[in-house]
Scaffold this active site. Structure first.
Site, PDB file in Angstrom:
ATOM      1  N   SER A   1      -1.377  -3.652  10.227  1.00  0.00           N
ATOM      2  CA  SER A   1      -1.049  -4.530   9.111  1.00  0.00           C
ATOM      3  C   SER A   1       0.191  -5.373   9.422  1.00  0.00           C
ATOM      4  CB  SER A   1      -0.787  -3.689   7.863  1.00  0.00           C
ATOM      5  OG  SER A   1      -1.948  -2.938   7.567  1.00  0.00           O
ATOM      6  N   ALA A   2       0.105  -6.644   9.064  1.00  0.00           N
ATOM      7  CA  ALA A   2       1.200  -7.597   9.262  1.00  0.00           C
ATOM      8  C   ALA A   2       1.610  -7.736  10.727  1.00  0.00           C
ATOM      9  CB  ALA A   2       2.407  -7.238   8.387  1.00  0.00           C
ATOM     10  N   CYS A   3       0.641  -7.667  11.617  1.00  0.00           N
ATOM     11  CA  CYS A   3       0.900  -7.843  13.058  1.00  0.00           C
ATOM     12  C   CYS A   3       0.142  -9.014  13.652  1.00  0.00           C
ATOM     13  CB  CYS A   3       0.590  -6.561  13.815  1.00  0.00           C
ATOM     14  SG  CYS A   3       1.798  -5.263  13.486  1.00  0.00           S
ATOM     15  N   GLY A   4      -0.415  -9.894  12.813  1.00  0.00           N
ATOM     16  CA  GLY A   4      -0.902 -11.157  13.364  1.00  0.00           C
ATOM     17  C   GLY A   4      -2.395 -11.400  13.341  1.00  0.00           C
ATOM     18  N   LYS A   5      -3.185 -10.628  12.554  1.00  0.00           N
ATOM     19  CA  LYS A   5      -4.633 -10.873  12.545  1.00  0.00           C
ATOM     20  C   LYS A   5      -4.973 -12.225  11.913  1.00  0.00           C
ATOM     21  CE  LYS A   5      -5.646  -7.038  10.519  1.00  0.00           C
ATOM     22  NZ  LYS A   5      -4.260  -6.542  10.537  1.00  0.00           N
TER      23      LYS A   5
ATOM     24  N   ARG B   1       0.833  -1.198   0.000  1.00  0.00           N
ATOM     25  CA  ARG B   1       0.000   0.000   0.000  1.00  0.00           C
ATOM     26  C   ARG B   1       0.870   1.252   0.000  1.00  0.00           C
ATOM     27  NH1 ARG B   1      -1.841   0.811   4.305  1.00  0.00           N
ATOM     28  NH2 ARG B   1      -1.135  -0.996   5.465  1.00  0.00           N
TER      29      ARG B   1
ATOM     30  N   LYS C   1      -9.607  -2.107   1.632  1.00  0.00           N
ATOM     31  CA  LYS C   1      -9.273  -1.002   2.533  1.00  0.00           C
ATOM     32  C   LYS C   1     -10.006   0.285   2.139  1.00  0.00           C
ATOM     33  CE  LYS C   1      -7.117  -3.699   5.029  1.00  0.00           C
ATOM     34  NZ  LYS C   1      -5.785  -4.075   5.315  1.00  0.00           N
TER      35      LYS C   1
ATOM     36  N   ASP D   1      -9.510  -9.724   8.676  1.00  0.00           N
ATOM     37  CA  ASP D   1      -8.963  -8.385   8.411  1.00  0.00           C
ATOM     38  C   ASP D   1      -9.924  -7.236   8.705  1.00  0.00           C
ATOM     39  OD1 ASP D   1      -6.537  -7.050   7.457  1.00  0.00           O
ATOM     40  OD2 ASP D   1      -7.766  -6.343   5.797  1.00  0.00           O
TER      41      ASP D   1
ATOM     42  N   TYR E   1      -1.782  -3.322  -6.922  1.00  0.00           N
ATOM     43  CA  TYR E   1      -1.503  -4.166  -5.769  1.00  0.00           C
ATOM     44  C   TYR E   1      -2.516  -4.064  -4.631  1.00  0.00           C
ATOM     45  CZ  TYR E   1       1.044  -6.943  -2.492  1.00  0.00           C
ATOM     46  OH  TYR E   1       1.394  -7.950  -1.632  1.00  0.00           O
ATOM     47  N   GLY E   2      -2.948  -5.177  -4.146  1.00  0.00           N
ATOM     48  CA  GLY E   2      -3.646  -5.325  -2.865  1.00  0.00           C
ATOM     49  C   GLY E   2      -4.551  -4.154  -2.519  1.00  0.00           C
TER      50      GLY E   2
ATOM     51  N   ARG F   1       1.801 -12.198  -0.870  1.00  0.00           N
ATOM     52  CA  ARG F   1       0.472 -12.560  -0.351  1.00  0.00           C
ATOM     53  C   ARG F   1      -0.154 -13.715  -1.109  1.00  0.00           C
ATOM     54  NH1 ARG F   1      -1.857  -8.937   3.890  1.00  0.00           N
ATOM     55  NH2 ARG F   1      -0.179  -7.450   4.196  1.00  0.00           N
TER      56      ARG F   1
ATOM     57  N   ASN G   1      -3.182 -14.809  11.512  1.00  0.00           N
ATOM     58  CA  ASN G   1      -2.708 -15.909  12.351  1.00  0.00           C
ATOM     59  C   ASN G   1      -3.590 -16.121  13.569  1.00  0.00           C
ATOM     60  OD1 ASN G   1       0.097 -17.219  11.607  1.00  0.00           O
ATOM     61  ND2 ASN G   1       0.060 -15.129  10.823  1.00  0.00           N
TER      62      ASN G   1
ATOM     63  N   HIS H   1     -10.615  -2.361  11.315  1.00  0.00           N
ATOM     64  CA  HIS H   1      -9.524  -3.228  10.830  1.00  0.00           C
ATOM     65  C   HIS H   1      -9.321  -4.354  11.849  1.00  0.00           C
ATOM     66  CE1 HIS H   1      -5.046  -3.432   9.336  1.00  0.00           C
ATOM     67  NE2 HIS H   1      -5.810  -4.252   8.666  1.00  0.00           N
TER      68      HIS H   1
HETATM   69  P1  GTP Z   1      -2.461  -7.779   7.255  1.00  0.00           P
HETATM   70  O1  GTP Z   1      -3.021  -8.768   6.311  1.00  0.00           O
HETATM   71  O2  GTP Z   1      -1.374  -6.954   6.666  1.00  0.00           O
HETATM   72  O3  GTP Z   1      -3.509  -6.910   7.883  1.00  0.00           O
HETATM   73  O4  GTP Z   1      -1.656  -8.611   8.403  1.00  0.00           O
HETATM   74  P2  GTP Z   1      -2.148  -9.476   9.656  1.00  0.00           P
HETATM   75  O5  GTP Z   1      -2.408  -8.570  10.808  1.00  0.00           O
HETATM   76  O6  GTP Z   1      -3.222 -10.400   9.256  1.00  0.00           O
HETATM   77  O7  GTP Z   1      -0.811 -10.287  10.025  1.00  0.00           O
HETATM   78  P3  GTP Z   1      -0.465 -11.839   9.816  1.00  0.00           P
HETATM   79  O8  GTP Z   1      -1.294 -12.736  10.684  1.00  0.00           O
HETATM   80  O9  GTP Z   1      -0.435 -12.127   8.380  1.00  0.00           O
HETATM   81  O10 GTP Z   1       1.014 -11.872  10.391  1.00  0.00           O
HETATM   82  C1  GTP Z   1       2.028 -11.062   9.882  1.00  0.00           C
HETATM   83  C2  GTP Z   1       3.377 -11.532  10.319  1.00  0.00           C
HETATM   84  O11 GTP Z   1       3.425 -11.622  11.744  1.00  0.00           O
HETATM   85  C3  GTP Z   1       3.716 -12.922   9.795  1.00  0.00           C
HETATM   86  O12 GTP Z   1       5.033 -12.921   9.320  1.00  0.00           O
HETATM   87  C4  GTP Z   1       3.561 -13.805  10.991  1.00  0.00           C
HETATM   88  O13 GTP Z   1       4.450 -14.899  10.933  1.00  0.00           O
HETATM   89  C5  GTP Z   1       3.882 -12.888  12.162  1.00  0.00           C
HETATM   90  N1  GTP Z   1       3.127 -13.303  13.375  1.00  0.00           N
HETATM   91  C6  GTP Z   1       1.807 -13.520  13.471  1.00  0.00           C
HETATM   92  N2  GTP Z   1       1.452 -13.925  14.703  1.00  0.00           N
HETATM   93  C7  GTP Z   1       2.594 -13.962  15.431  1.00  0.00           C
HETATM   94  C8  GTP Z   1       2.897 -14.300  16.780  1.00  0.00           C
HETATM   95  O14 GTP Z   1       2.037 -14.669  17.586  1.00  0.00           O
HETATM   96  N3  GTP Z   1       4.207 -14.186  17.168  1.00  0.00           N
HETATM   97  C9  GTP Z   1       5.188 -13.790  16.297  1.00  0.00           C
HETATM   98  N4  GTP Z   1       6.433 -13.713  16.758  1.00  0.00           N
HETATM   99  N5  GTP Z   1       4.937 -13.472  15.008  1.00  0.00           N
HETATM  100  C10 GTP Z   1       3.660 -13.556  14.576  1.00  0.00           C
HETATM  101  C1  SPV Z   2      -3.024  -4.524   5.142  1.00  0.00           C
HETATM  102  O1  SPV Z   2      -2.068  -3.897   4.704  1.00  0.00           O
HETATM  103  O2  SPV Z   2      -3.546  -4.275   6.265  1.00  0.00           O
HETATM  104  C2  SPV Z   2      -3.598  -5.640   4.353  1.00  0.00           C
HETATM  105  C3  SPV Z   2      -3.097  -5.870   2.992  1.00  0.00           C
HETATM  106  O3  SPV Z   2      -4.487  -6.313   4.838  1.00  0.00           O
HETATM  107  S1  SPV Z   2      -3.786  -4.790   1.809  1.00  0.00           S
HETATM  108  O4  SPV Z   2      -4.939  -5.436   1.221  1.00  0.00           O
HETATM  109  O5  SPV Z   2      -2.762  -4.550   0.801  1.00  0.00           O
HETATM  110  O6  SPV Z   2      -4.191  -3.580   2.461  1.00  0.00           O
HETATM  111 MN    MN Z   3      -4.999  -5.695   6.982  1.00  0.00          MN
END
Ligand code: GTP
Ligand code: SPV
Ligand code: MN
Length: 610
Positions: free
Chosen positions: A276-280, A83, A234, A301, A225-226, A393, A282, A254
């Site tokens: 973003s990319a902080c574990g949702k 983004r 978003k 998400d 992209y995305g 992704r 997972n 979010h």
């Molecule tokens: P967006 O799709 O960008 O909104 O991201 P998201 O919040 O869904 O994050 P996602 O679950 O994809 O995790 C992003 C990164 O964080 C990955 O590389 C995971 O491996 C890492 N991660 C997720 N959960 C954990 C956790 O509990 N501990 C650690 N150390 N890393 C984690």
């Molecule tokens: C984020 O960045 O929070 C995502 C990926 O979930 S994107 O769809 O590119 O916004």
């Molecule tokens: Mn997101």
């Protein structure tokens, strides 16, 4: 109005036969502006998807994935991997309505600039019209959008990520109540010019991700992209929807949504906002490591939430697919995600072997011998370069997820009992703490801070405030957004969810994560669950309640009491500094900051100084 003479391109719908005159009119005027070669109204069928995918294979955009049926591999332009927050604008008549955290632009000036960009931008390409529903088609909680795009990659991705096609047009009927989503990759093709696999505008400064919340319009230019290009996600479901939600008394967030069932069979739903990319993804798909517990997935998400007449906060997932971060996803860390991506998937910017298999770092499998990286170079494991971009992704249908919740498409949504906030903080923020009240919870959400990840272009690792994980996604003044949360709490104060703050990312003195995370996060969810039903007591600290010794289930975990203490430690001196930092950060909101948040800040300081 004269009928458009644009040629249909093997679409089953003739655009001149559309019964919705508003739609017909904007198709005509948009086509006049962008000058595409053809037009294609998307019916959302599998046949259409397959045809477009085959065309993209022929043109070199897609490569088939050999061991996953109906799945494709794709590389973006190197400039177009995340983004573009610096190029994301909220266009409102008054700058104050966009607020201090958004890039603001004057709607008239921006529209004039955009018209210049879009003029002729689809030359040589097909204009796809993508009718889609955010939320189940026809549900009273759902909203309709029409996306215009010159990218078949976007069409195929939208088929996975939203409910897309003819039935949406049927529900729309003749109504003008839809979000207009105008998108172009910004790469016109001259006569006879050969296309590239990933057309886009490579200069970031020429990309535009613009929102007009006063007219429910999105104009996105230059990126494929995305979140820049799949406008249902978003742009619509967060930025535009948050502005609609503010007006109409609900919440567009979010947040992931999960259902959790204890060994006695009692089920509760939890929503969680992490940047973003902080574990949702997972957390939403977590496989518990504690016996007898079950976690099921509603969304990974985005959550749309509103209070019903019983005062329950009900949430739906407006999306139909997962656009998940690939690296780090393995059978070990997230088996449900791995089992969701066995077929019908689009992979973007991962590695690709000569046998047609995809690969990424942290997949838990050895790298294939002969592979190309996301930039189409031969992968060399000794080069220090990754095969998969950090923000690579997968896009996959939610219905394929083994942990998908039975109520994930329920038109009434699910009843949210707890809300979690969280971010990546190597220091000071404990594994979990609970807010003392709704307003304290809003205070916590307003002060979420996190290290920047690869989900957005720009510098990584920098700690920034990301209030409610909505910093890049709030379509109006963030101070008013805080107020909206406070007001909803006042209005619906009988049955409010409890609010928590979690941090999976605290590090020790060697920089190592102290908490195992992933499936073991179920231990924190167990405590949250037990706090909601009253069986866990919690222990007061100045920042909120934490689990006292023995209340967080560590059975079977290789973790010492000392480590647990460190994970839950609240350092008063550092938190007093944090309070100063929050005060400083609050200044930008001026009169828009609700007084309740200043009161919460004062109460926090009082407790810390006691
Ligand atoms: P967006 O799709 O960008 O909104 O991201 P998201 O919040 O869904 O994050 P996602 O679950 O994809 O995790 C992003 C990164 O964080 C990955 O590389 C995971 O491996 C890492 N991660 C997720 N959960 C954990 C956790 O509990 N501990 C650690 N150390 N890393 C984690
Ligand atoms: C984020 O960045 O929070 C995502 C990926 O979930 S994107 O769809 O590119 O916004
Ligand atoms: Mn997101």
């Amino acid at each position: 109005m004269p009928n458009s003479t644009l040629k249909e391109r093997h679409s089953t719908i003739d655009h001149n036969s559309l019964q919705n005159t508003h739609l017909r009119e904007i198709i005509d005027s948009f086509a006049k502006l962008t000058k595409p070669k053809n037009i294609h109204i998307c019916d959302g069928s599998q046949k259409e998807y397959n045809q477009l995918a085959q065309e993209m294979v022929a043109s070199g955009t897609f490569r088939p994935v050999s061991d996953r049926p109906n799945s494709y591999y794709c590389q973006s332009d190197p400039s177009d991997v995340a983004r573009a927050e610096d190029r994301t604008f909220i266009c409102t008549t008054n700058q104050d309505d966009a607020g201090p955290t958004n890039n603001w632009a004057d709607p008239n000036k921006m529209m004039a600039e955009l018209k210049g960009k879009f003029d002729g931008c689809m030359t040589g390409r097909t204009l796809y019209i993508i009718p889609f529903s955010m939320g189940p088609v026809g549900s009273p909680l759902s909203e309709i959008g029409i996306q215009f795009s010159d990218s078949p990659y976007v069409v195929c991705s939208m088929k996975i990520m939203t409910r897309m096609g003819t039935d949406v047009l049927d529900v729309l009927g003749t109504s003008n109540n839809f979000v207009k989503c105008y998108h172009s990759v910004g790469a016109p093709l001259a006569d006879g010019e050969k296309d590239v696999p990933w057309p886009c505008e490579p200069n970031v400064d020429n990309k535009y991700i613009t929102h007009f919340p006063e007219t429910n319009e999105i104009w996105s230019y230059g990126s494929g992209y995305g979140g820049n290009a799949l406008l249902g996600k978003k742009c619509f479901a967060l930025r535009i929807a948050s502005a609609i939600a503010k007006r109409d008394g609900w919440l567009a967030e979010h947040m992931l949504i999960l259902g959790i069932t204890n060994p006695q069979g009692v089920k509760k739903y939890i929503a969680a906002a992490f940047p973003s990319a902080c574990g949702k993804t997972n957390l939403a798909m977590l496989t518990p490591t504690i016996p007898g517990w079950k976690v099921e997935t509603v969304g990974d998400d985005i959550a749309w939430m509103r209070f019903n007449d019983k005062g329950e906060l009900r949430a739906i997932n407006p999306e139909a697919g997962f656009f998940g971060v690939a690296p780090g996803t393995s059978y070990n860390s997230n088996p449900n995600a791995m089992n969701s991506i066995k077929e019908n998937v689009i992979f973007t910017n991962v590695g690709y072997s000569d046998e047609g298999k995809i690969w990424w770092e942290g997949m838990g499998e050895e790298a294939p011998k002969n592979m190309i990286d996301w930039q189409n170079n031969t992968y060399d494991p000794n080069s220090g370069k990754v095969a998969a971009h950090a923000n690579s992704r997968f896009a996959t249908p939610a219905s394929q997820c083994p942990s998908i919740d039975e109520n994930w498409e329920s038109p009434d949504g699910v009843h949210i009992s707890a809300i979690l906030f969280g971010g990546r903080r190597g220091d000071i923020v404990p594994l979990v703490h609970e807010a003392l009240s709704w307003n304290h919870g809003v205070f916590m959400g307003s002060a979420v801070s996190s290290e920047k990840t690869a989900a957005a272009l720009g510098k990584l690792g920098e700690v920034r405030r990301d209030p409610f994980a909505m910093l890049p996604f709030c379509g109006y003044n963030m101070g008013d957004y805080f107020k909206h949360w406070i007001e909803l709490g006042k209005k619906h104060n009988t049955n409010l969810p409890k609010v928590f703050y979690v941090n999976w990312f605290r590090r020790d003195e060697n920089g190592k994560f102290m908490w195992p995370g992933f499936g073991d996060n179920s231990r924190v969810l167990e405590w949250v669950f037990n706090r909601v039903d009253g069986s866990a007591k919690g222990e007061a600290t100045p920042i909120g309640l934490v689990p006292p010794k023995g209340e967080l289930n560590t059975a079977g975990l290789d973790i010492s009491d000392e480590q647990m203490e460190k994970l839950l430690d609240v350092d008063k001196a550092l938190w007093l500094q944090e309070a100063d930092a929050i005060e400083e950060y609050y200044k930008q909101f001026g009169a828009h900051l609700p007084s309740e948040l200043n009161q919460e800040l004062q109460l926090l300081r009082d407790r810390l100084r006691k």
